[in-house]
Design an enzyme around this catalytic site. Structure first.
Site, PDB file in Angstrom:
ATOM      1  N   THR A   5       0.868  -1.199   0.000  1.00 44.91           N
ATOM      2  CA  THR A   5       0.000   0.000   0.000  1.00 44.91           C
ATOM      3  C   THR A   5       0.894   1.235   0.000  1.00 44.91           C
ATOM      4  O   THR A   5       2.004   1.199   0.537  1.00 44.91           O
ATOM      5  CB  THR A   5      -0.879  -0.035   1.266  1.00 44.91           C
ATOM      6  N   ARG A  23     -14.957  -5.976   0.088  1.00 45.22           N
ATOM      7  CA  ARG A  23     -14.289  -5.622   1.349  1.00 45.22           C
ATOM      8  C   ARG A  23     -13.626  -4.243   1.196  1.00 45.22           C
ATOM      9  O   ARG A  23     -12.973  -3.955   0.208  1.00 45.22           O
ATOM     10  CB  ARG A  23     -13.239  -6.680   1.682  1.00 45.22           C
ATOM     11  N   GLY A  58     -11.034  -1.591   3.222  1.00 42.43           N
ATOM     12  CA  GLY A  58     -10.096  -1.491   4.341  1.00 42.43           C
ATOM     13  C   GLY A  58     -10.069  -0.090   4.931  1.00 42.43           C
ATOM     14  O   GLY A  58     -11.018   0.689   4.789  1.00 42.43           O
ATOM     15  N   ASP A  59      -8.971   0.210   5.601  1.00 44.63           N
ATOM     16  CA  ASP A  59      -8.842   1.505   6.279  1.00 44.63           C
ATOM     17  C   ASP A  59      -8.407   2.631   5.355  1.00 44.63           C
ATOM     18  O   ASP A  59      -8.654   3.802   5.654  1.00 44.63           O
ATOM     19  CB  ASP A  59      -7.799   1.376   7.402  1.00 44.63           C
ATOM     20  N   THR A 119      -0.514   1.980   7.152  1.00 46.82           N
ATOM     21  CA  THR A 119      -0.512   0.805   6.275  1.00 46.82           C
ATOM     22  C   THR A 119      -0.432  -0.456   7.122  1.00 46.82           C
ATOM     23  O   THR A 119       0.322  -0.506   8.101  1.00 46.82           O
ATOM     24  CB  THR A 119       0.652   0.836   5.276  1.00 46.82           C
ATOM     25  N   GLY A 120      -1.221  -1.448   6.765  1.00 46.18           N
ATOM     26  CA  GLY A 120      -1.218  -2.679   7.546  1.00 46.18           C
ATOM     27  C   GLY A 120      -2.566  -3.364   7.429  1.00 46.18           C
ATOM     28  O   GLY A 120      -3.293  -3.145   6.457  1.00 46.18           O
ATOM     29  N   GLY A 153      -6.011  -3.563   7.577  1.00 47.50           N
ATOM     30  CA  GLY A 153      -6.970  -2.462   7.622  1.00 47.50           C
ATOM     31  C   GLY A 153      -8.002  -2.609   8.719  1.00 47.50           C
ATOM     32  O   GLY A 153      -8.410  -1.624   9.346  1.00 47.50           O
TER      33      GLY A 153
END
Ligand code: ASP
Length: 320
Positions: free
Chosen positions: A183, A211, A213-214, A234-235, A237
């Site tokens: 990301t 889906r 994510g964050d 980043t990671g 989410g």
């Protein structure tokens, strides 16, 4: 304060600026071959250099964040734009957001499948609508109205024209074992003391269709407020959403008078589960914090004092 009230810029020493970028926090640099490291290093170098030059020339933090993230989206070595990973149906669904710390305006898109540079579409949402987040078909139709570049699904690497299956061996350094990886994000403070942040991703590998994510969620993966900091995470989410990670850092500064470094450290070292990701941040004073609780985070920082560095991990003592 409403969303369009201007937040006063902080007094700024003439000509100072700073920028940080990330290219994801999954994987372990110790397992990467030279080619993968070089490809990622080169991509980060081009993006950071472009941001550095723009800021030195007086560009706004918001323009810099959009341009720098677009460069990383066009680079297949990162899980955003062209190099986006695919969902369980073998399709790239892209998410992105951007936020202006000057007035808290922000825009985001999620689940887009034809947009070459989702971060630019996010900026159009911010500037041309009264909304913040557009998703899937509505976002695609808005993309057509805005005449942003749209591409066919084959543009996203690894997408076979026939059969629609992702290639087993991914080109340009993406690794199919790495679930959350690559990301991209950018945070910047310009010469006028304005902050901006943005994040763009293909999400997590083999995610369920639909889906989100964050990265496109303001307050989870991205936040910017001139009075405190600009943040991109980043990671995994789901963890960043659960912890309202980006805004929580701001809240710790706002209500707990914490320093940016302490607030980011609290989030990455104590609140988010181990191995869940990392964060880059630039403070209102231009300080840069980059931190991760994974073995590696591809990231870079540059500032008007001559700093320019790209790294694959950041020992805690190196933040300044
Ligand atoms: N945070 C992104 C997501 O969950 C993935 C990543 O940062 O690698 O969609």
């Amino acid at each position: 304060m409403n969303a369009h009230t201007l937040i006063g810029q902080t007094p700024n020493e003439a000509g100072t600026w700073s920028i940080a970028i990330h290219g994801g926090a999954g994987g372990n640099v110790a397992d990467w071959g030279e080619q993968k490291k070089e490809t990622r290093q080169r991509g980060m170098d081009v993006a950071l250099n472009t941001g550095r030059k723009m800021l030195a020339d007086g560009a706004s933090a918001l323009d810099v964040v959009e341009v720098v993230i677009s460069i990383l989206e066009d680079d297949a070595a990162f899980n955003a734009g062209r190099g986006a990973v695919v969902n369980h149906l073998g399709k790239a669904e892209l998410d992105a957001s951007i936020m202006n710390g000057t007035d808290l305006r922000c825009g985001a898109v999620a689940g887009v499948t034809t947009v070459k540079n989702p971060v630019s579409l996010a900026r159009h949402v911010m500037e041309k609508t009264s909304h913040i987040l557009l998703v899937s078909d509505g976002a695609e139709s808005f993309a057509r109205d805005c005449k942003v570049d749209q591409v066919r699904p084959e543009y996203f690497l690894g997408f076979h024209k026939r059969g629609h299956h992702r290639l087993d061996k991914l080109p340009h350094g993406l690794d199919s074992k790495e679930q959350h990886f690559g990301t991209v994000g950018c945070v910047a403070r310009d010469q006028r003391g304005h902050l901006a942040a943005g994040t763009s991703t293909g999400g997590t590998r083999k995610k369920l269709a639909g889906r989100v994510g964050d990265s496109p969620l303001i307050g989870a993966g991205t936040y910017a407020d001139n009075r405190y900091a600009a943040i991109s995470g980043t990671g995994i989410g789901e963890e960043y959403i659960r912890h309202a990670a980006a805004y929580d850092v701001i809240a710790q500064m706002r209500y707990g008078s914490k320093s940016l470094e302490d607030a980011v450290s609290e989030m990455i070292d104590h609140r988010l589960p181990k191995q869940s990701g990392g964060m880059i941040a630039v403070g209102k004073d231009g300080s840069i914090v980059m931190r991760h609780n994974t073995p590696s985070m591809t990231c870079g920082a540059a500032s008007s004092d001559g700093r320019f560095e790209i790294r694959f991990d950041v020992p805690h003592s190196d933040n300044r």
